[in-house]
Design an enzyme around this catalytic site. Structure first.
Site, short mmCIF file in Angstrom:
data_model
loop_
_atom_site.label_atom_id
_atom_site.label_comp_id
_atom_site.label_asym_id
_atom_site.label_seq_id
_atom_site.Cartn_x
_atom_site.Cartn_y
_atom_site.Cartn_z
N ARG A 220 -3.80 6.38 0.78
CA ARG A 220 -4.29 7.50 1.18
C ARG A 220 -3.30 8.34 2.29
O ARG A 220 -3.52 9.54 2.57
CB ARG A 220 -5.42 7.24 2.01
N ARG B 139 0.94 -1.03 0.01
CA ARG B 139 0.00 -0.11 -0.05
C ARG B 139 0.83 1.29 -0.10
O ARG B 139 0.47 2.09 0.55
CB ARG B 139 -0.99 -0.03 1.06
N TYR C 37 -14.26 -12.05 0.50
CA TYR C 37 -14.97 -10.86 0.23
C TYR C 37 -16.24 -11.19 -0.58
O TYR C 37 -17.17 -10.35 -0.48
CB TYR C 37 -13.86 -9.97 -0.56
N ASP D 262 -6.65 -3.21 -7.19
CA ASP D 262 -7.18 -3.56 -6.01
C ASP D 262 -7.57 -5.11 -6.38
O ASP D 262 -7.89 -5.49 -7.38
CB ASP D 262 -8.79 -3.05 -5.50
O1 CP3 Z 1 0.08 -1.72 -2.32
C1 CP3 Z 1 -0.26 -0.90 -3.33
O2 CP3 Z 1 0.09 0.37 -3.18
C2 CP3 Z 1 -1.17 -1.27 -4.66
C3 CP3 Z 1 -2.48 -1.12 -4.34
C4 CP3 Z 1 -3.19 -2.01 -3.74
C5 CP3 Z 1 -4.62 -1.53 -3.06
N1 CP3 Z 1 -5.33 -2.59 -2.62
C6 CP3 Z 1 -4.93 -0.10 -3.17
C7 CP3 Z 1 -6.23 0.10 -2.32
C8 CP3 Z 1 -3.04 -3.53 -3.40
C9 CP3 Z 1 -2.03 -4.33 -3.26
C10 CP3 Z 1 -4.29 -3.74 -2.54
C11 CP3 Z 1 -4.84 -5.10 -1.99
C12 CP3 Z 1 -5.96 -5.54 -1.42
N2 CP3 Z 1 -7.22 -4.98 -1.31
C13 CP3 Z 1 -5.93 -6.35 -0.40
C14 CP3 Z 1 -4.54 -7.36 0.05
C15 CP3 Z 1 -3.96 -6.68 0.94
C16 CP3 Z 1 -4.39 -6.33 2.30
O3 CP3 Z 1 -4.44 -4.98 2.47
O4 CP3 Z 1 -4.54 -7.34 2.91
C17 CP3 Z 1 -7.18 -6.41 0.35
C18 CP3 Z 1 -7.66 -7.11 1.36
C19 CP3 Z 1 -7.95 -5.24 -0.49
C20 CP3 Z 1 -9.34 -5.15 -0.35
C21 CP3 Z 1 -9.59 -3.59 0.01
N3 CP3 Z 1 -9.21 -2.47 -0.84
C22 CP3 Z 1 -10.02 -3.03 1.62
C23 CP3 Z 1 -10.30 -4.00 2.46
C24 CP3 Z 1 -9.93 -1.75 1.28
C25 CP3 Z 1 -10.52 -0.68 2.37
C26 CP3 Z 1 -9.78 -0.64 3.49
C27 CP3 Z 1 -8.51 0.20 3.15
O5 CP3 Z 1 -7.45 -0.04 3.46
O6 CP3 Z 1 -8.63 1.29 2.55
C28 CP3 Z 1 -9.55 -1.35 -0.09
C29 CP3 Z 1 -9.59 -0.01 -0.54
C30 CP3 Z 1 -8.10 0.42 -1.32
N4 CP3 Z 1 -7.43 -0.49 -2.00
C31 CP3 Z 1 -7.53 1.76 -1.37
C32 CP3 Z 1 -6.41 1.77 -2.16
C33 CP3 Z 1 -5.36 2.51 -2.02
C34 CP3 Z 1 -8.26 2.96 -0.53
C35 CP3 Z 1 -8.88 3.48 -1.46
C36 CP3 Z 1 -9.49 4.94 -1.20
O7 CP3 Z 1 -10.29 5.29 -0.31
O8 CP3 Z 1 -8.66 5.71 -1.64
#
Ligand code: CP3
Length: 382
Positions: free
Chosen positions: A50, A46, A173, A96
């Site tokens: 944000r 990540r 999910y 994502d």
């Molecule tokens: O790592 C990186 O910088 C690349 C981008 C990336 C995102 N999601 C962007 C994202 C990666 C590799 C993921 C993987 C992801 N997404 C996982 C596996 C890794 C982990 O964290 O366990 C999972 C479970 C998700 C599902 C997901 N996406 C959730 C649960 C959420 C909401 C909670 C959170 O942390 O924001 C997201 C949203 C998400 N994915 C955002 C980003 C940048 C936030 C979006 C926003 O509000 O701007």
């Protein structure tokens, strides 16, 4: 350049006859293969997100997270944001894991402060029987396109990572319909109707595999499988419902592209008890959460795989001197002079992290590991 399916392709350097050249900074790829490097490479799960004010500003302007990742040029812009600030050793495509179930028709939305939500979670047998593998070059076209645009923009500076969720994590999910605390629906199905669970996992595994291979074809130089929910399972359930499906993905991955091997990384959050079985799936590297001690992990599986990790992400809330000290502890736990460590967090960087603290971490890891590795070199020369 577009290929025969019309997908964007990265500009490879085949014409110059240097297609086997990885990247000018290939420390990340070398470490994944447990080769010598001058410093310990670092990237953060990540890393584009944000905690960066420029990310928040762009998301605000564009209107939503989905509009960012569905637009290859914007996805590329976001993926490069952390690299413009910090000398990170790898980039990860901005997307994502939930784009796959979205392309299967489950109706994904991201609700502010609530996380992802599916409009049509998978709960009934009819919908599960109808589940299909989406064509990554059709419904998910924005993903391989984001990979190729980002790879091109990186211009060989650092390697690009592609990713997907593990079949079990995707299934969580898909069945829960969003983030869950107790995994009630998925566990009910897993114990009451294992046949349905296996059907979902079967389709999710094929979908994740074609998606990862599409990313490799489009220029991803390493791939990572996120089994972020694997750790909620019992050992018996992990062996039945997660591990075999991750293994199936690894067995089907494109192993080599343009004469260069493509390493794979598996991250099982909460998977510390199962390192040996995960290492035996055929991945090049294991990513570890912060509960697992790196030295112990290395003794158990370090001869087979490289390790990635595993600083507690919340250390980044502390002062820069504390961050540096904790980073040194992680490197020392692995065995500082050794090959085969990629520094990372044990999970994603929190949105509340001050960006300067990420800078302090990257600097500390580079400085400390360079010092240790050069001491080792001069010791060997003597
Ligand atoms: O790592 C990186 O910088 C690349 C981008 C990336 C995102 N999601 C962007 C994202 C990666 C590799 C993921 C993987 C992801 N997404 C996982 C596996 C890794 C982990 O964290 O366990 C999972 C479970 C998700 C599902 C997901 N996406 C959730 C649960 C959420 C909401 C909670 C959170 O942390 O924001 C997201 C949203 C998400 N994915 C955002 C980003 C940048 C936030 C979006 C926003 O509000 O701007």
């Amino acid at each position: 350049m577009r290929d025969e399916r019309g997908a964007l392709r990265p500009e490879t350097n085949e014409a110059s006859g240097t297609s086997a050249v990885r990247s000018s900074n290939d420390a990340f790829l070398r470490a994944l293969f447990r080769e010598e490097t001058a410093h310990t490479p670092i990237w953060l799960m990540r890393q584009a997100g944000r905690y960066l004010p420029e990310y928040r500003a762009l998301r605000e302007r564009v209107g939503s997270f989905a509009r960012l990742y569905k637009n290859p040029a914007l996805a590329c812009e976001v993926a490069l944001m952390p690299l413009a600030r910090f000398p990170l050793d790898a980039a990860i495509v901005f997307s994502d894991i939930l784009t796959i179930p979205d392309a299967m028709g489950l109706g994904l939305s991201f609700v502010e402060n609530e996380g992802p939500k599916f409009e049509r979670p998978l709960r009934d047998e009819r919908a599960i029987r109808k589940l299909f593998v989406p064509d990554p070059f059709d419904r998910l076209r924005y993903l391989p396109d984001a990979v190729s645009v980002t790879r091109h923009a990186l211009a060989g500076s650092v390697p690009l990572i592609g990713f997907s969720g593990s079949p079990f994590t995707l299934a969580c999910y898909m069945v829960e319909g969003g983030v869950s605390k107790d995994y009630r629906f998925v566990k009910t199905m897993l114990y009451d109707r294992p046949d349905l669970m296996h059907r979902i996992l079967d389709v999710a595994a094929d979908a994740a595999l074609v998606c990862l291979n599409a990313q490799i074809e489009s220029g991803a130089q390493a791939v990572m499988v996120f089994d972020s929910c694997g750790g909620v399972l019992s050992t018996a359930a992990f062996r039945e419902f997660s591990l075999p499906y991750t293994r199936r993905i690894l067995e089907g991955l494109i192993a080599e592209k343009d004469g260069t091997r493509i390493p794979s990384i598996v991250f099982t959050k909460g998977g510390g008890a199962w390192l040996e079985s995960i290492a035996a799936t055929g991945c090049a590297s294991l990513a570890l959460d912060w509960m697992t001690e790196l030295g112990e992990a290395r003794r158990r599986v370090g001869a087979r795989v490289s390790l990635q990790g595993n600083l507690d992400p919340q250390v980044l809330f502390a002062a820069p001197e504390r961050i540096a000290a904790e980073a040194e502890k992680v490197i020392d736990a692995y065995g500082a002079d050794a090959t085969g460590l990629v520094f990372n967090l044990g999970h994603g960087v929190s949105q509340f992290t001050p960006p300067e603290h990420v800078g302090a971490l990257v600097e500390a890891v580079h400085r400390y590991s360079r010092k240790l590795k050069s001491t080792k070199k001069s010791r060997l020369r003597r």
